[in-house]
Design an enzyme around this catalytic site. Structure first.
Site, mmCIF file in Angstrom:
data_model
loop_
_atom_site.group_PDB
_atom_site.id
_atom_site.type_symbol
_atom_site.label_atom_id
_atom_site.label_comp_id
_atom_site.label_asym_id
_atom_site.label_seq_id
_atom_site.Cartn_x
_atom_site.Cartn_y
_atom_site.Cartn_z
ATOM 1 N N LYS A 170 -12.226 18.154 43.678
ATOM 2 C CA LYS A 170 -11.341 18.056 44.478
ATOM 3 C C LYS A 170 -10.675 16.707 44.141
ATOM 4 O O LYS A 170 -10.860 16.302 45.196
ATOM 5 C CB LYS A 170 -11.143 19.089 45.819
ATOM 6 C CG LYS A 170 -9.589 19.670 45.053
ATOM 7 C CD LYS A 170 -8.147 18.800 45.021
ATOM 8 C CE LYS A 170 -8.026 18.252 46.596
ATOM 9 N NZ LYS A 170 -6.440 17.447 47.139
ATOM 10 N N GLY A 201 -4.812 19.959 42.170
ATOM 11 C CA GLY A 201 -4.157 20.858 43.740
ATOM 12 C C GLY A 201 -3.804 20.338 45.009
ATOM 13 O O GLY A 201 -5.046 19.331 45.599
ATOM 14 N N GLY A 203 -4.459 19.599 48.598
ATOM 15 C CA GLY A 203 -5.902 19.619 49.901
ATOM 16 C C GLY A 203 -5.538 20.207 50.510
ATOM 17 O O GLY A 203 -6.486 21.293 50.677
ATOM 18 N N GLU A 245 -16.293 9.517 55.463
ATOM 19 C CA GLU A 245 -15.805 8.103 54.986
ATOM 20 C C GLU A 245 -14.675 8.493 56.111
ATOM 21 O O GLU A 245 -13.254 8.616 55.238
ATOM 22 C CB GLU A 245 -16.593 8.083 54.046
ATOM 23 C CG GLU A 245 -17.317 7.683 52.995
ATOM 24 C CD GLU A 245 -18.195 7.084 53.654
ATOM 25 O OE1 GLU A 245 -17.598 6.033 54.324
ATOM 26 O OE2 GLU A 245 -19.629 7.081 53.853
ATOM 27 N N CYS A 279 -9.858 0.924 52.880
ATOM 28 C CA CYS A 279 -10.489 1.911 54.305
ATOM 29 C C CYS A 279 -11.635 0.912 55.086
ATOM 30 O O CYS A 279 -11.168 0.409 56.285
ATOM 31 C CB CYS A 279 -11.002 2.665 54.121
ATOM 32 S SG CYS A 279 -12.006 3.407 52.910
ATOM 33 N N GLU A 379 -4.957 1.809 62.174
ATOM 34 C CA GLU A 379 -4.929 1.925 60.277
ATOM 35 C C GLU A 379 -3.217 1.646 59.777
ATOM 36 O O GLU A 379 -3.186 3.472 59.763
ATOM 37 C CB GLU A 379 -6.054 3.305 59.348
ATOM 38 C CG GLU A 379 -5.977 2.634 58.623
ATOM 39 C CD GLU A 379 -7.186 3.546 57.934
ATOM 40 O OE1 GLU A 379 -7.063 4.786 58.014
ATOM 41 O OE2 GLU A 379 -7.624 2.890 57.354
#
Ligand code: ADP
Length: 472
Positions: A170, A201, A203, A245, A279, A379
């Site tokens: 996905k 599509g 989440g 992750e 990231c 972040e």
């Protein structure tokens, strides 16, 4: 010609047919670049059923033959590099030359490397009177984000397939075209039907239905810490394997005998790569107090060299950020940084001139950021660097560790020994010593709230196998 014509989802080796439902936007100018189909829970059911049905034969296929399929996909990625890079530049906004090198170059290496490693991976070994098999976990749900979309897909799909798992992907809703092009490549490669399936599509609906499906044995997720934590909670009820992750707030630690100019320039470059949407970005620059003024000037100059603009234009070094929501969140964090006493060195929250069609943020640097300030803790996922100061090596290490994340980092010093000594004390999954370059075979993954599990190289394959001991 459009970069993608809607063909629906890729399930059991075939396209389900276009139903449309949403468009993909170019963040540089808000133009619609493609229409794609919005998946339903029925599509997820079909994809999981296909992956489950394909699994026994795929697991029984010798690892070398599984590797040959993965290698063939790698060859076709190489042949379609230009198309893939263009699609990713259009949907993500990274300048084209960099997109080709990183956004397509890394996934290509993942497919190639993983196929090679499969030849030596210990799928079977003797331990005393036991034969220990490393057996495929089963059906894997891969849920991936938009920032390095094909890289994040490749880091899951290539090792999962080599390990003998089958996959339902996905991809991110904001950048799904590369995933659909990859499905095209799997089709062209003649991969066995059902080993790799893609459903696009939202989440919250499709991703969640997939991740919590009882026939999914493992969830491999890359994305926000919030969504990752939620998926881990959901998975706990089914004792489902999960690898995560997640975010980062990585520090570049510059010690007093380092080459300051080199360290600061490299950190600014790493922070602003992909408009800061990385990231593992180095977003906290920690310099000795005595070097602060000099570091600020170098950072200001380095930030100035980032020309904002259309990512298709070869002169551009900094493209837009992915969406209006992301841009507004970044601008809010820039305002908060100023409110909390940060000194603006470059950039800021004003709109860059002449770029009002897209989601552009000026390359921004703040100095005088306290170690607990919002900008040092949250972040940003935008081109914003925080400069902090440290009294000595111990203080620098303590500031680097003052984060709920631990994904990446760097240390700069006059000698490898001194830099390594500090690096050993920093709690993070990867750390560059004096600019050591990214290694696509090294384990990639996080300490603390940056997640658990590792990707790439043989560590990546280990995520998708379970040991099984036969006592003889
Ligand atoms: P990002 O901010 O990087 O988009 P997200 O965690 O929101 O991070 O998204 C990463 C991936 O997770 C995307 O493919 C997204 O569609 C998917 N996702 C988002 N919310 C959920 C959810 N509730 N359940 C499953 N997948 C989700």
């Amino acid at each position: 010609m459009s970069i993608w014509s809607d063909k629906g989802h890729f399930i059991k080796g075939a396209w389900t047919g276009a139903v449309g439902g949403t468009t993909v936007e170019n963040p540089a100018n808000r133009a619609s670049i493609a229409t794609i189909s919005v998946g339903t829970t029925a599509d997820v059911e079909a994809a999981v059923a296909a992956a489950k049905a394909a699994w026994p034969a795929w697991m029984a296929t010798p690892a070398i033959e599984r590797a040959a399929v993965v290698s063939r996909v790698g060859e076709l990625i190489e042949a379609r590099m230009d198309d893939l890079a263009k699609a990713i530049t259009l949907e993500v906004g990274m300048p084209l030359k960099l997109a080709k090198m990183i956004q397509v170059g890394l996934p290509l290496q993942s497919f190639q490397n993983t196929a090679k490693i499969a030849h030596e991976f210990p799928f079977e070994k003797q331990v005393g009177n036991s034969t220990v098999l490393q057996e495929a976990v089963g059906v894997v749900a891969a849920i991936t984000p938009w920032n390095y979309p094909l890289h994040q897909i490749a880091a899951k799909v290539a090792p999962a397939l080599v390990a003998g798992c089958t996959v339902v992907l996905k991809p991110a809703d904001l950048a799904p075209l590369n995933a659909l092009l990859l499905a095209d490549i799997f089709e062209a490669a003649g991969a066995p039907a059902g080993i790799f399936n893609v459903v696009t599509g939202p989440g919250a609906k499709i991703g969640l239905h997939l991740a919590t499906h009882p026939d999914v044995d493992m969830v491999s997720f890359t994305g926000s810490t919030r969504t990752g934590a939620m998926l881990a909670r959901e998975a706990a009820g089914q004792i489902k394997r999960v690898s995560l992750e997640l975010g980062g707030k990585s520090a570049a630690v510059v010690l007093d005998d380092a080459d300051l100019a080199k360290a600061v320039k490299a950190t600014v470059n790493a922070c602003f790569l992909n408009s800061g949407q990385t990231c593992s970005a180095l977003t906290r620059l920690i310099v000795p107090e005595a070097k602060k003024a000099e570091a600020i000037e170098i950072a200001r100059e380095a930030a100035r060299s980032f020309v904002l603009g259309d990512p298709m234009d070869p002169a551009t070094r900094l493209g837009p950020v992915i969406s209006e929501k992301q841009r507004d969140g970044i601008l809010q964090l820039i305002r908060t940084a100023a409110d909390e006493g940060g000194t603006l060195v470059a950039g800021g929250a004003d709109a860059p001139e002449g770029l009002d069609q897209g989601y552009f943020v000026k390359p921004t640097v703040f100095a005088d950021v306290g170690p607990d300030a919002t900008l040092a803790q949250e972040e940003v996922f935008g081109p914003v660097l925080a400069i902090l100061t440290a009294k000595d090596d111990d203080d620098a290490v303590a500031i680097a560790n003052n984060s709920r994340y631990g994904l990446s980092g760097s240390v700069w010093a006059g000698s490898t020994e001194r830099a390594t000594a500090a690096a050993r004390r920093i709690r993070t999954g990867q750390i560059e010593i004096n600019g050591g370059r990214f290694n696509p075979l090294a384990p990639f993954g996080g300490f603390k709230q940056s997640g658990y599990g590792r990707e790439l190289g043989d560590y990546g394959i280990e995520e998708f196998v379970e040991p099984k001991a036969l006592q003889l």
